[in-house]
Design a protein around this motif. Structure first.
Motif, mmCIF file in Angstrom:
data_model
loop_
_atom_site.group_PDB
_atom_site.id
_atom_site.type_symbol
_atom_site.label_atom_id
_atom_site.label_comp_id
_atom_site.label_asym_id
_atom_site.label_seq_id
_atom_site.Cartn_x
_atom_site.Cartn_y
_atom_site.Cartn_z
ATOM 1 N N LEU A 111 -4.499 -11.677 -5.852
ATOM 2 C CA LEU A 111 -3.655 -12.612 -6.600
ATOM 3 C C LEU A 111 -2.544 -13.166 -5.709
ATOM 4 C CD1 LEU A 111 -3.070 -13.974 -9.281
ATOM 5 C CD2 LEU A 111 -1.698 -11.980 -9.934
ATOM 6 N N THR A 112 -2.024 -12.345 -4.803
ATOM 7 C CA THR A 112 -1.020 -12.826 -3.860
ATOM 8 C C THR A 112 -1.554 -14.002 -3.063
ATOM 9 O OG1 THR A 112 0.046 -10.665 -3.649
ATOM 10 C CG2 THR A 112 0.365 -12.199 -1.841
ATOM 11 N N HIS A 113 -2.812 -13.898 -2.614
ATOM 12 C CA HIS A 113 -3.409 -14.981 -1.847
ATOM 13 C C HIS A 113 -3.627 -16.220 -2.720
ATOM 14 C CE1 HIS A 113 -5.182 -11.522 0.739
ATOM 15 N NE2 HIS A 113 -3.938 -11.786 1.072
ATOM 16 N N GLY A 138 5.285 -15.598 -7.000
ATOM 17 C CA GLY A 138 4.671 -14.744 -5.997
ATOM 18 C C GLY A 138 4.612 -13.311 -6.475
ATOM 19 N N LEU A 139 4.155 -12.431 -5.599
ATOM 20 C CA LEU A 139 3.895 -11.051 -5.998
ATOM 21 C C LEU A 139 4.186 -10.104 -4.839
ATOM 22 C CD1 LEU A 139 0.765 -9.963 -8.029
ATOM 23 C CD2 LEU A 139 1.575 -8.575 -6.128
ATOM 24 N N THR A 140 4.799 -8.995 -5.162
ATOM 25 C CA THR A 140 5.024 -7.918 -4.207
ATOM 26 C C THR A 140 4.257 -6.682 -4.675
ATOM 27 O OG1 THR A 140 7.240 -8.695 -3.598
ATOM 28 C CG2 THR A 140 6.729 -6.393 -3.135
ATOM 29 N N THR A 141 3.415 -6.132 -3.802
ATOM 30 C CA THR A 141 2.722 -4.887 -4.096
ATOM 31 C C THR A 141 3.490 -3.744 -3.447
ATOM 32 O OG1 THR A 141 0.626 -6.088 -3.999
ATOM 33 C CG2 THR A 141 0.505 -3.695 -4.072
ATOM 34 N N VAL A 142 3.767 -2.709 -4.229
ATOM 35 C CA VAL A 142 4.600 -1.593 -3.772
ATOM 36 C C VAL A 142 3.741 -0.343 -3.610
ATOM 37 C CG1 VAL A 142 6.641 -0.202 -4.268
ATOM 38 C CG2 VAL A 142 6.541 -2.573 -5.059
ATOM 39 N N PHE A 143 3.959 0.346 -2.487
ATOM 40 C CA PHE A 143 3.240 1.593 -2.219
ATOM 41 C C PHE A 143 4.269 2.707 -2.013
ATOM 42 C CE2 PHE A 143 0.573 -1.903 -0.865
ATOM 43 C CZ PHE A 143 -0.654 -1.586 -1.425
ATOM 44 N N PRO A 144 4.686 3.366 -3.105
ATOM 45 C CA PRO A 144 5.679 4.435 -2.973
ATOM 46 C C PRO A 144 5.025 5.732 -2.504
ATOM 47 C CG PRO A 144 5.590 3.530 -5.218
ATOM 48 C CD PRO A 144 4.362 3.113 -4.504
ATOM 49 N N GLY A 145 5.785 6.486 -1.732
ATOM 50 C CA GLY A 145 5.396 7.854 -1.417
ATOM 51 C C GLY A 145 6.006 8.786 -2.449
ATOM 52 N N GLY A 146 6.684 9.829 -1.968
ATOM 53 C CA GLY A 146 7.213 10.841 -2.873
ATOM 54 C C GLY A 146 8.566 10.484 -3.456
ATOM 55 N N GLU A 192 16.118 0.038 -4.769
ATOM 56 C CA GLU A 192 16.818 -0.844 -3.830
ATOM 57 C C GLU A 192 15.848 -1.416 -2.800
ATOM 58 O OE1 GLU A 192 19.841 1.633 -2.249
ATOM 59 O OE2 GLU A 192 21.199 1.396 -3.974
ATOM 60 N N LEU A 193 14.937 -0.580 -2.309
ATOM 61 C CA LEU A 193 13.958 -1.051 -1.330
ATOM 62 C C LEU A 193 13.006 -2.072 -1.947
ATOM 63 C CD1 LEU A 193 13.112 2.352 0.402
ATOM 64 C CD2 LEU A 193 14.385 0.451 1.398
ATOM 65 N N ILE A 194 12.612 -1.825 -3.188
ATOM 66 C CA ILE A 194 11.698 -2.746 -3.863
ATOM 67 C C ILE A 194 12.380 -4.081 -4.128
ATOM 68 C CG2 ILE A 194 10.402 -3.151 -5.996
ATOM 69 C CD1 ILE A 194 9.997 -0.049 -6.087
ATOM 70 N N ARG A 244 10.927 -11.955 -0.519
ATOM 71 C CA ARG A 244 9.605 -12.478 -0.865
ATOM 72 C C ARG A 244 8.507 -11.836 -0.020
ATOM 73 N NH1 ARG A 244 12.144 -13.544 -5.015
ATOM 74 N NH2 ARG A 244 12.146 -15.632 -5.930
ATOM 75 N N LYS A 245 8.624 -10.526 0.187
ATOM 76 C CA LYS A 245 7.607 -9.812 0.947
ATOM 77 C C LYS A 245 6.414 -9.500 0.044
ATOM 78 C CE LYS A 245 8.570 -6.665 3.871
ATOM 79 N NZ LYS A 245 9.044 -5.428 4.535
ATOM 80 N N PRO A 246 5.202 -9.711 0.512
ATOM 81 C CA PRO A 246 4.034 -9.435 -0.324
ATOM 82 C C PRO A 246 3.703 -7.951 -0.437
ATOM 83 C CG PRO A 246 3.339 -10.233 1.811
ATOM 84 C CD PRO A 246 4.833 -10.361 1.781
ATOM 85 N N ARG A 247 4.316 -7.116 0.415
ATOM 86 C CA ARG A 247 3.934 -5.698 0.455
ATOM 87 C C ARG A 247 5.103 -4.877 0.971
ATOM 88 N NH1 ARG A 247 -1.173 -2.798 2.335
ATOM 89 N NH2 ARG A 247 -0.564 -1.241 3.857
ATOM 90 N N VAL A 248 5.325 -3.714 0.361
ATOM 91 C CA VAL A 248 6.376 -2.833 0.848
ATOM 92 C C VAL A 248 5.930 -1.378 0.715
ATOM 93 C CG1 VAL A 248 7.584 -2.846 -1.396
ATOM 94 C CG2 VAL A 248 8.812 -2.180 0.671
#
Length: 244
Positions: A144-146, A155-163, A203-205, A212-216
């Motif tokens: 969808l981002t593309h 737009g869209l940001t996909t988030v990959f959280p750890g712990g 805060e990071l998200i 406008r980052k697509p990924r974090v």
């Protein structure tokens, strides 16, 4: 303060209202609450209709953060539990994006945040349902981002959280025949790895949304897992599993 009006969604009515009250008292902001079971598609549909009707073109940010963990090997997990995990973690997000995208594209424009997981990058054993849902959300979000790349107002940001220090491990669903003593040990071990404060993760998200980052990737553990998976795509668990 960013001046947002907030609409918070949860199945836990008491916890939801407690959190909303704290936000109102601390920041004096407008906070609405919606008690919804995201495992039920009709309730998600009604939620989307309510949000679109209430906020319309003022809708600026959709954060799909709800999720449940479901532990246990694939053969031990009941179909109903597997399906509920997929609906809450993936299906509900897709429903809300589909229903609210017109409102987010209207007016001054808006943004979508879909929260996947480090387990949407690596897939541990005994996490088939959870990883399936988070990989699905990742694939949906990246595609969808593309698609939205040519739309300057959305737009869209996909988030990959750890712990992140939440109650997800404590509230995880497990097969009905699971040994409770073993479960308690597993929860305790997992909670030791949930070290990042939710405020820091938020805060990071939001920083990623502002840029406008697509990924974090959120947390050193998520960044390390992503690097190992990229370097050893078929053998990464031999490395990660030693410390899991």
């Amino acid at each position: 303060m960013r001046g947002y009006r907030l609409a918070l969604v949860d199945i836990d009515a008491a916890g939801l209202e407690e959190h909303a009250s704290a936000l109102r008292e601390r920041h004096g902001c407008d906070v609405a609450t919606c008690v919804v079971d995201l495992a039920q598609p009709p309730e998600v549909r009604d939620l989307a209709e309510s949000l679109a009707g209430t906020y319309g073109e003022d809708l600026a940010l959709l954060v799909n953060n709800a999720g449940i963990a479901l532990g246990g090997g694939f053969e031990a997990v009941e179909k109903a539990d597997f399906d509920a995990c997929m609906q809450i973690n993936f299906g509900a997000a897709v429903q809300l994006v589909r229903a609210l995208l017109p409102s987010l594209e209207a007016g001054a424009g808006g943004w979508i945040v879909n929260v996947s997981s480090v387990f949407g990058i690596v897939a541990p054993p005994r996490q088939t349902a959870y990883s399936a849902s988070k990989f699905a959300l990742r694939g949906f979000s990246e595609a969808l981002t593309h698609e939205l790349a040519e739309h300057p107002s959305i737009g869209l940001t996909t988030v990959f959280p750890g712990g992140v220090k939440t109650s997800i491990a404590r509230n995880a669903r497990v097969p009905g025949n699971a040994d409770q003593a073993v479960r308690a040990e597993q929860v305790a071990a997992m909670e030791k790895k949930l070290t990042m404060e939710p405020r820091k993760a938020a805060e990071l998200i939001l920083g990623a949304v502002d840029r406008r980052k697509p990924r974090v990737l959120v947390g050193k553990d998520a960044k390390l897992a992503e690097k190992i998976q990229r370097l050893l795509p078929s053998r990464y668990w031999k490395i990660i599993g030693r410390s899991a």
